[in-house]
Write a protein that holds these residues in place. Structure first.
Motif, PDB file in Angstrom:
ATOM      1  N   VAL A 114      27.067  34.199  41.187  1.00 24.37           N
ATOM      2  CA  VAL A 114      28.160  34.664  40.361  1.00 24.37           C
ATOM      3  C   VAL A 114      29.477  34.149  40.966  1.00 24.37           C
ATOM      4  O   VAL A 114      29.575  33.946  42.172  1.00 24.37           O
ATOM      5  CB  VAL A 114      28.136  36.221  40.262  1.00 24.37           C
ATOM      6  N   GLU A 121      34.720  30.941  32.368  1.00 23.83           N
ATOM      7  CA  GLU A 121      33.609  31.658  31.748  1.00 23.83           C
ATOM      8  C   GLU A 121      33.417  31.232  30.295  1.00 23.83           C
ATOM      9  O   GLU A 121      32.402  30.644  29.936  1.00 23.83           O
ATOM     10  CB  GLU A 121      33.848  33.167  31.833  1.00 23.83           C
ATOM     11  N   PRO A 158      27.461  33.464  35.608  1.00 25.05           N
ATOM     12  CA  PRO A 158      28.408  34.532  35.274  1.00 25.05           C
ATOM     13  C   PRO A 158      29.686  34.442  36.113  1.00 25.05           C
ATOM     14  O   PRO A 158      29.646  34.030  37.264  1.00 25.05           O
ATOM     15  CB  PRO A 158      27.653  35.823  35.603  1.00 25.05           C
ATOM     16  N   PRO A 166      26.633  39.315  33.835  1.00 24.69           N
ATOM     17  CA  PRO A 166      26.122  39.218  35.206  1.00 24.69           C
ATOM     18  C   PRO A 166      24.927  40.152  35.387  1.00 24.69           C
ATOM     19  O   PRO A 166      25.063  41.225  35.970  1.00 24.69           O
ATOM     20  CB  PRO A 166      27.326  39.658  36.035  1.00 24.69           C
TER      21      PRO A 166
END
Ligand SMILES: Cc1cc2nc3c(=O)[nH]c(=O)nc-3n(C[C@H](O)[C@H](O)[C@H](O)COP(=O)(O)OP(=O)(O)OC[C@H]3O[C@@H](n4cnc5c(N)ncnc54)[C@H](O)[C@@H]3O)c2cc1C
Ligand SMILES: Cc1cc2nc3c(=O)[nH]c(=O)nc-3n(C[C@H](O)[C@H](O)[C@H](O)COP(=O)(O)OP(=O)(O)OC[C@H]3O[C@@H](n4cnc5c(N)ncnc54)[C@H](O)[C@@H]3O)c2cc1C
Ligand code: SF4
Ligand code: SF4
Ligand code: SF4
Ligand code: SF4
Ligand code: SF4
Ligand code: SF4
Ligand code: SF4
Ligand code: SF4
Lengths: 122, 144, 325, 287, 652
Positions: free
Chosen positions: D223, D236, D253, D281
């Motif tokens: 992440v 994103e 994510p 996520p």
């Protein structure tokens, strides 16, 4: 013209020794037509048109990467802004607000829009 | 003040400012003859007493010139000069003498132009300030 | 030969010098024994005319203290010069101008304005200031002229010897009198005191660091003063280095820095200028290359009233003598 | 403890998840973020021309508000707001003449003295709350994930306003370590995401996102953590466009550091605004 | 002495005479008090002009001479020499500068003439009170101290020793050799550094005139030119070198490994060590910081294995004092730390190394035996980037100056790398190539033409690691193209910075260092190997970055300056020094603070403090004189009274 840029940006463009470090780290350089160091070069050798007409100044993202790395302490971010302003103050907008698609307008965050207008429109 | 030509005593250190004045000569630069140079080894040889003496004897301005800070031939003499001149200026002001009449300049041996410009500006400034005429005014205060 | 004739006179001064003669204590009696005091207005009833009738050179020594501030003082000084073989400038005021000489930072009108109009405790609605001549009820009253500039005694009349100090210390006075009585007179113009500066006799001299550097200037009331250590090493301005010794380190012993009353040594032309030179020389000289001009200026600005400090006793005797308008 | 908080435009719209997670986390740490009354747009980007004073009025006015409301510091979440307010403040304090002019532009406000401190939440967490204290409050173990911290430009540049070293920052890493998560050595953490070029030069942003996210994945991150709504958007949302151009591209994510903090400190995930994250996520939400 | 001054006014052809009415000057000065003779002549400095002065001195019994002519800088020496030929003390002759300071800069003839008269009068006033002086003689101790045993120190020491004088060489490391000992081959000839250096090191070690204090540092210095006293700290080595035969068993058996300084951390050494096999002297020292015994109280293995009983754990630092007449400072350089360059990883990446590390990788005696392997995994790198100007020429963030050698050694590196790895690809990033030595440009051309080294003009902006490769973000400023270059290893041409201890050392020696920490020479062109402190000289990279040829040239120059001194019986010193009147000095100490040369000291005489002047140290600046609050000091021939009279004369 170089004097105007020097005045607006408060940067000594004569100090640039064309090492290219600014361009080397620039995130936008691939999309630029002339490299950031060349922007200064054209001003140094008295070819302002090259600079006024270039795409570089508009694609610059004001990320200050060049500024923090320049060995001669030139804040190129401010130089770019100065040249943009010289254009914008002639009322030459880089983007036409009306032509931005609805899609984009609703999807991107406000800050992107406000910043875009600030940097690319008079 | 029409026709007033100020008198300047210029104390110059041997290594930098005296040499700059020499170079002005060698380069045939032109200066007004309002000043006379007195050579000391270092600007730090200039005792404030000499400066007062110069004013007393009719100088309208006194120039103390030395090497640039950090470049003193004697390592750090000019730092002492700086301090003495700065303090003396304050005292002069209290004594009713315009501190601009005492001028400290750093003039490197190569700066002949600076020497010329310094004298020119000093002359202009002194012309504006007018004559000091201390001798005449020595016993002023209308005693008797 | 009869007893030598002495005269004492008092011009612009505080009177401390006269006191100090009395401070000679029992020694004064010895003196009185050996000399004839022919004139001493403060102690004995003599008048100006008593002098006027004297012959030229009738007085052997005239001790004159105080600076010359008024026309009357000038006249008296001249009169005594005429009648005396030797004139001794007695005390700092006569020698250098002294504290009254600080008036030379102003002009007469400023002084009158201040004293007669602006001092808060003065009630003077009409703004009356002293006039030299006033006519009142048909009478004409005159006052001596109050000069614009205070002068030293030797700027008024030729002076033979100087007894420095504010006031001159008793042992120097006794020494001087004894020398005169013995007739072992030094060269004219001599200052009857040692020709070394005060540090020479100051007990604090050995406490000086090898390199003196004042990082911060302090005034005596701002700090607790170390009673043993050299004042300069404590950042307090002491004029000992530029002042003649012989005073007995009176101020130093009272834990106060020297203010310079004994005047400069004989090779110095201007006590204040020399003070400027030496004080400035040690201001922030440690790491001097690192101090910017502004920082030096700040340090210098901490000296309150530099001219008044450096010329406290010697303004009239200095090269420039007074403030210029 | 109350701290004045300047939200800026985007925190109220697209980046509500940033705001709500920050509020939750701060509450848990015993601090209240008090939203400034009558705040206005900071201008988003700091104006850089020597003669451009008027654009400095907006950010300064916000600082005046802080003063009016009795504060002496203000915290921001958005890196852009932080940068703009802080640069304006630094400028204000360095130029007396400009200062007087700016003050005269704002005639209904009190005169500003330059004495409001502009902070970013990260520095508040480090200097006021203390990473040690945060570490003590961690309730969820997150040692199974690797995080790529991403600073972007405006927290680190220019040097007059930087919260950390421009080339080798560590504040976010330190926070993440305090939370018990592992970080990767991420060389692109201080690279630009393309910023507002997302409006008119999407290609640039696609290129940047492709590289930044690509490298993070390459280096093993699960992440990416950000501190700016615009970085968040570019890294994103633009992944969709990247994917269109480079079909082999794998998504990753991207969340706000406050969201990750929330998870670690035990804030219920539904209160952390993950619904606004385009790429969920999962590793965090399914704890 | 009743003044009998003669004034000689020069026309200097028309140089003076065209603006200054020379005759009027002569007339005006004739009646001036003290002047008994005045005349003019067309060229005073010519032979007849000088003869004229000489004959007038004799005829008119002149005891002082003023020559009104050009600047004293030009002919003061000439005329002083002239007058001394007829027995007049040269210091009784002075020059009035009426050319440079008058005729050449003014146009109004009348005013220029008046000014010339004033100038002449002021000089007459000066001469009136000039004393007859003789140069001051100072004895010399004919023994030299050299600080630093790099190639600079070695060369200087050998030159002086070979001329027959004793030399004391102080080196802080266990061995002499300096950085040159670390180099592989040297540009531009590519000869092996060790091959040319080792014989010199051995010569130093064995020279009967050289006393070598290795593992030692200068603790304190007193005295002055010709007569220095130096205190040297001999650092405890914990090995009795008189017993040790250098067998090396102790090093073999010592269990403690630490990164080797000599190998730039690429391999390890032991806690008891000699820095490298060719070390001079070849005796080990114990590194107290890392030795197990010193850290934990246990071990002493070296002691056990040493059959000569040379280990001496209780050794202490010792001090020795030496007297020397001259000093050469040759403390060399260090490399600017990579940690300071954040955008290149700041030392994070093992395969981003500095030039000296690469030298060790190239060296036949290095950790890899000269085969190029990258530090992280010992793989042979197939592409290597060489980056120039790292930390140099960067006034904004690092060092403003050019480090002078990196262009050349990076070229050398690229070439040697090609030799070791023929299919390897060296890429040099540069801004400018500075190759200004003899054969240097040809060397660079060879790298390009024959070795096909790629040179890219552009400064790298960022370096990072990705999957075991190093990525360089750069541009080619010549084509205007952005580049992203992937390589296996990066060599950074780090800036050369002065040896770290030089600041402290300079303070002890009272010599100057510049803004960048390098030692300052007395004059950048004309006195490049002298410091401003008489008797102290400099050489090598302690002064500025330079290569071996320049270092050696400067070292020999410094040595010849020392020899110039030693060839004299006594030193002659300008007599225009400060004097103290002890009857006036109160010992206030102001002068001591003021003197930049430490020429002033307070002495206690009969319980009283009085100042004295060390005439050998006094350079005659006059600062102490202006500062003396008691008027107790004067400067010979520039007394207060002279200056005051001069001021009065110019204002008449
Ligand atoms: C990577 C690299 C490659 C190079 N390649 C070449 C090349 O191929 N050709 C070439 O001509 N030049 C080359 N050079 C330059 C060369 O290294 C120098 O010119 C030369 O080493 C300078 O010698 P020096 O004696 O002045 O300094 P140094 O070699 O640094 O010697 C200084 C000595 O003084 C000692 N010292 C320091 N401080 C003190 C102190 N306080 N007290 C006592 N001792 C002290 C040190 O321990 C050291 O032994 C290269 C430089 C580098 C960095
Ligand atoms: C345009 C220019 C500008 C420069 N500017 C600078 C500068 O700003 N700073 C700087 O440091 N350097 C500068 N230089 C370099 C400087 O000029 C030289 O470093 C310096 O002059 C070299 O001195 P030299 O004595 O070796 O040679 P030269 O000055 O050439 O002197 C050699 C002398 O030998 C004589 N001579 C020649 N052959 C014989 C013979 N067979 N027999 C007898 N006599 C002979 C010649 O007549 C001459 O007088 C500059 C050079 C140039 C070309
Ligand atoms: S980094 Fe600076 S010096 Fe180098 S080219 Fe860019 S602006 Fe010029
Ligand atoms: S500020 Fe503009 S020119 Fe500079 S690195 Fe960023 S995008 Fe490039
Ligand atoms: S400076 Fe003052 S305190 Fe110090 S030794 Fe001199 S007289 Fe004494
Ligand atoms: S110490 Fe100084 S001021 Fe005090 S009495 Fe002595 S001389 Fe006068
Ligand atoms: S005592 Fe120290 S030096 Fe000796 S062998 Fe042990 S660790 Fe090595
Ligand atoms: S020698 Fe070359 S690499 Fe080194 S600083 Fe100078 S120009 Fe840069
Ligand atoms: S400054 Fe003058 S009085 Fe003071 S110690 Fe030095 S020589 Fe003596
Ligand atoms: S003249 Fe200068 S060098 Fe000589 S003792 Fe005085 S201060 Fe020192």
């Amino acid at each position: 013209m170089i004097n105007k840029v020097i005045e607006l940006s408060e940067q000594n463009l004569y100090a640039c020794y064309q090492c290219g470090k600014c361009s080397a780290g620039c995130p936008s350089v691939k999309l630029m037509d002339i490299m950031p160091n060349q922007v200064i070069r054209y001003l140094q050798i008295g070819k302002p048109d090259k600079v006024l007409q270039c795409k570089t100044i508009w694609i610059c993202a004001s990320c200050y990467t060049c500024s923090v790395r320049c060995p001669r302490g030139i804040d190129l971010t401010r130089v770019m802004e100065a040249i943009r302003l010289i254009q914008l103050r002639k009322n030459i907008d880089y983007i036409k607000v009306r032509e931005i698609s609805e899609d984009v307008l609703v999807s991107v965050p406000q800050i992107a829009l406000v910043a875009e207008f600030r940097k690319h429109t008079a | 003040m029409e026709g007033f030509e100020p008198k300047i005593v210029a104390f110059c250190c041997k290594w930098c400012s005296y040499a700059a004045a020499d170079l002005a000569g060698t380069s045939r630069l032109k200066i007004k003859p309002n000043f006379v140079v007195i050579r000391t080894m270092c600007s730090s040889r200039v005792d404030p007493e000499f400066i007062l003496q110069a004013f007393l004897n009719g100088a309208d301005g006194v120039l103390v010139a030395g090497c640039h800070p950090g470049d003193c031939h004697y390592v750090n003499g000019n730092y002492k000069t700086l301090r003495r001149v700065m303090l003396l200026k304050k005292v002069l002001e209290q004594l009713g003498i315009d501190p601009r009449r005492l001028r400290l300049e750093w003039i490197a041996a190569s700066e002949s132009r600076k020497f010329v410009v310094t004298i020119r500006k000093f002359v202009d400034e002194l012309k504006q300030l007018g004559p000091l005429r201390l001798e005449a005014g020595d016993d002023n205060g209308s005693n008797g | 030969m009869g007893k030598p004739k002495f005269a004492f006179y008092w011009c612009a001064s505080c009177g401390g010098c006269e006191e100090t003669v009395l401070d000679l204590n029992e020694k004064i009696l010895e003196v009185v024994d050996k000399v004839d005091i022919v004139f001493w207005p403060v102690a004995l009833d003599f008048k100006r005319k008593d002098i006027e009738v004297m012959k030229e050179g009738e007085i052997d020594v005239a001790f004159i203290n105080g600076a010359i501030r008024t026309s009357e003082q000038e006249e008296m000084a001249k009169l005594l010069r005429e009648k005396a073989k030797l004139v001794v400038a007695f005390g700092a005021c006569a020698q250098l101008g002294g504290i009254p000489g600080l008036a030379n930072f102003w002009v007469r009108s400023d002084i009158f304005d201040r004293i007669y109009k602006k001092v808060p405790t003065v009630a003077n609605p009409e703004g009356v200031v002293p006039q030299q001549v006033v006519e009142m009820d048909g009478y004409k009253l005159t006052l001596p002229e109050f000069y614009d500039t205070v002068k030293t005694l030797d700027q008024t009349i030729p002076v033979d010897y100087y007894l420095p100090g504010c006031p001159p210390p008793p042992d120097l006075i006794m020494n001087a009198i004894e020398t005169i009585l013995k007739g072992e007179l030094p060269e004219k113009g001599t200052v009857l005191a040692p020709d070394k500066a005060l540090c020479d006799t100051c007990p604090r001299n050995e406490t000086k660091p090898e390199k003196l550097s004042i990082k911060d200037i302090k005034r005596p009331h701002e700090v607790i003063i170390d009673p043993e250590k050299c004042f300069l090493a404590q950042g307090i301005i002491c004029l000992g280095p530029v002042t003649r010794s012989g005073c007995g380190e009176r101020c130093i012993n009272a834990n106060m820095p020297c203010r310079g009353c004994m005047g400069p040594t004989s090779e110095v032309r201007d006590q204040g200028a020399k003070a400027v030179s030496f004080i400035a020389s040690i201001l922030g000289v440690e790491d001097e290359e690192k101090l910017s001009e502004e920082e030096v200026q700040k340090l210098i600005d901490k000296i309150v009233d530099p001219a008044g400090t450096f010329y406290r006793f010697s303004l009239p005797a200095s090269l420039l003598r007074r403030r210029r308008k | 403890m109350k701290i004045f908080y300047y939200p800026g435009c985007t925190l109220k719209t697209q980046a509500r998840n940033f705001e709500c997670s920050a509020m939750e986390v701060m509450k848990l740490l015993g601090y209240e973020l008090v939203e400034l009354n009558r705040w206005n747009c900071c201008g988003t980007v700091y104006s850089l021309a020597s003669d451009d004073l008027i654009h400095k009025v907006a950010p300064i006015r916000n600082l005046v508000r802080v003063k009016e409301q009795g504060g002496d510091k203000v915290v921001t979440l958005c890196a852009m707001c932080y940068n703009t307010l802080k640069q304006a403040n630094v400028f204000f304090n360095s130029d007396q003449e400009a200062r007087d002019k700016i003050n005269s532009f704002m005639d209904t406000e009190i005169d500003y003295e330059g004495d409001v401190e502009v902070l970013h939440l990260l520095t508040v967490l480090r200097d006021e709350v203390g990473f040690d204290n945060i570490s003590k409050k961690v309730v969820r173990k997150l040692n199974h994930i690797k995080v790529a911290p991403y600073y972007g430009c405006l927290l680190l540049r220019p040097s007059t306003v930087a919260i950390d070293d421009a080339e080798n920052p560590s504040i976010m890493e330190e926070l993440l370590h305090a939370l018990g998560v592992e970080t990767i050595d991420f060389p692109y953490r201080n690279e630009c995401c393309g910023t507002y070029n997302t409006v008119s030069a999407v290609d640039l942003v696609i290129d940047r996102t492709y590289r930044i996210v690509g490298l993070a994945r390459n280096l093993g991150a699960d992440v990416i953590v950000t501190s700016c709504p615009l970085c968040q958007f570019n890294l994103e949302v633009r992944q969709k466009d990247v994917k269109e151009r480079f079909p082999e591209f794998e998504q990753l994510p991207v969340i706000y550091f406050t969201q990750l903090m929330g998870v670690a400190l035990g804030v219920p995930t539904e209160r952390l605004g993950f619904e606004l994250n385009h790429i969920k996520p999962k590793v965090l939400m399914e704890l | 002495m009743e003044p009998r001054i003669g004034v000689f006014v020069c026309h200097c052809g028309i140089n003076i005479a065209s603006t200054v009415d020379v005759k009027r000057v002569v007339e005006a000065i004739k009646g001036y008090p003290g002047v008994v003779h005045a005349e003019d002549y067309v060229y005073m400095c010519s032979d007849p002009g000088q003869e004229l002065i000489r004959s007038r001195i004799k005829e008119k019994k002149l005891n002082g001479v003023v020559v009104a002519a050009c600047s004293p800088t030009l002919h003061e020496a000439t005329f002083r020499n002239t007058v001394s030929q007829v027995g007049l003390n040269p210091y009784r002759c002075e020059i009035a500068n009426i050319r440079e300071h008058c005729s050449w800069i003014h146009t109004d003839r009348d005013k220029a003439t008046e000014k010339a008269i004033k100038i002449v009068k002021s000089i007459v006033e000066k001469v009136k009170l000039n004393d007859e002086l003789l140069p001051i003689s100072i004895p010399i101790t004919k023994r030299a101290l050299v600080i630093g045993g790099g190639i600079a120190g070695i060369q200087a020491a050998l030159d002086i020793a070979n001329a027959g004088y004793e030399v004391i060489l102080v080196e802080k490391n266990p061995s002499i050799g300096g950085h040159m000992a670390q180099l592989s081959e040297t540009f531009p000839t590519l000869d092996c550094a060790q091959c040319i250096l080792t014989p010199k090191m051995v010569e130093v070690g064995q020279h009967p005139n050289i006393k070598l204090y290795n593992y030692a540092e200068v603790e304190d210095l007193s005295g002055y030119v010709g007569n220095f006293k130096v205190k040297i700290r001999l650092k405890a080595s914990y090995v009795d070198w008189s017993k040790c035969v250098g067998c090396g068993v102790c090093m073999e058996k010592c269990p403690t490994k630490v990164p080797s300084e000599f190998e730039m951390g690429l391999t390890t050494r032991k806690a008891i060590y000699v820095p490298f096999p060719q070390a001079v002297p070849n005796k080990p020292v114990i590194d107290r910081e890392n030795c197990l015994y010193f850290k934990t109280g246990k071990c002493r293995i070296c002691e056990k294995v040493c059959t000569f009983g040379a280990i001496k754990f209780d050794e202490q630092d010792e001090f020795v004092e030496e007297e020397v007449g001259a000093i050469i400072v040759a403390t060399g350089y260090e490399l600017y730390p990579i940690e300071k360059i954040g955008e290149y990883g700041g030392g994070k990446y093992k395969d981003v190394i500095n030039g000296l590390q690469f030298e060790r990788l190239l060296s036949a005696s290095g950790p890899t035996g000269g085969g190029v392997q990258r530090p992280s995994d010992r793989k042979v790198p197939k592409r290597v980037a060489f980056v120039s100007c790292v930390g140099s020429r960067d006034p904004e963030l690092h060092k403003p100056y050019c480090s002078k050698v990196c262009c050349m050694y990076l070229t050398k590196h690229a070439m040697l790398y090609k030799h070791r790895v023929p299919d390897g690809e060296p890429i040099v990033f540069y801004i400018d190539i500075r190759s200004d030595g003899k054969g240097y440009e040809e060397f660079v051309q060879r790298a390009q033409e024959e070795e096909h080294v790629t040179y890219i003009r552009g400064k790298v902006s960022k370096i990072y690691e990705d999957n075991g490769e190093l990525v360089l973000l750069a541009v080619d400023t010549l084509t205007g193209e952005p580049l992203e270059v992937r390589v296996d290893m990066v060599v950074l041409g780090m800036a050369i910075v002065p040896s770290p201890a030089v600041y402290e050392l300079a303070k002890k020696l009272k010599i100057q260092i510049d803004a960048n920490g390098f030692l300052t020479e007395a004059h950048p062109k004309l006195r490049p190997v002298e410091t401003l402190t008489p008797g102290i000289f400099l050489a090598g990279c302690a002064h500025a970055p330079k290569d071996i040829p320049d270092t050696v040239a400067q070292a020999s120059a410094a040595a010849s300056k020392v020899l110039e001194m030693f060839s004299q019986k006594e030193l002659q010193h300008d007599p225009m020094v400060a004097t103290v009147d002890e009857d006036r000095c109160s010992g206030c100490g102001v002068c001591v603070t003021l003197c930049p040369y430490g020429a002033r000291e307070i002495e206690v005489k009969d319980g009283k403090r009085v100042a004295k002047v060390n005439e050998a140290k006094c350079e005659g600046c006059g600062s102490c004189i202006a500062g003396c609050p008691a008027g107790a000091c004067q400067q010979r021939n520039l007394k207060d009274e002279q200056l005051v009279n001069m001021v009065k004369a110019v204002l008449e």
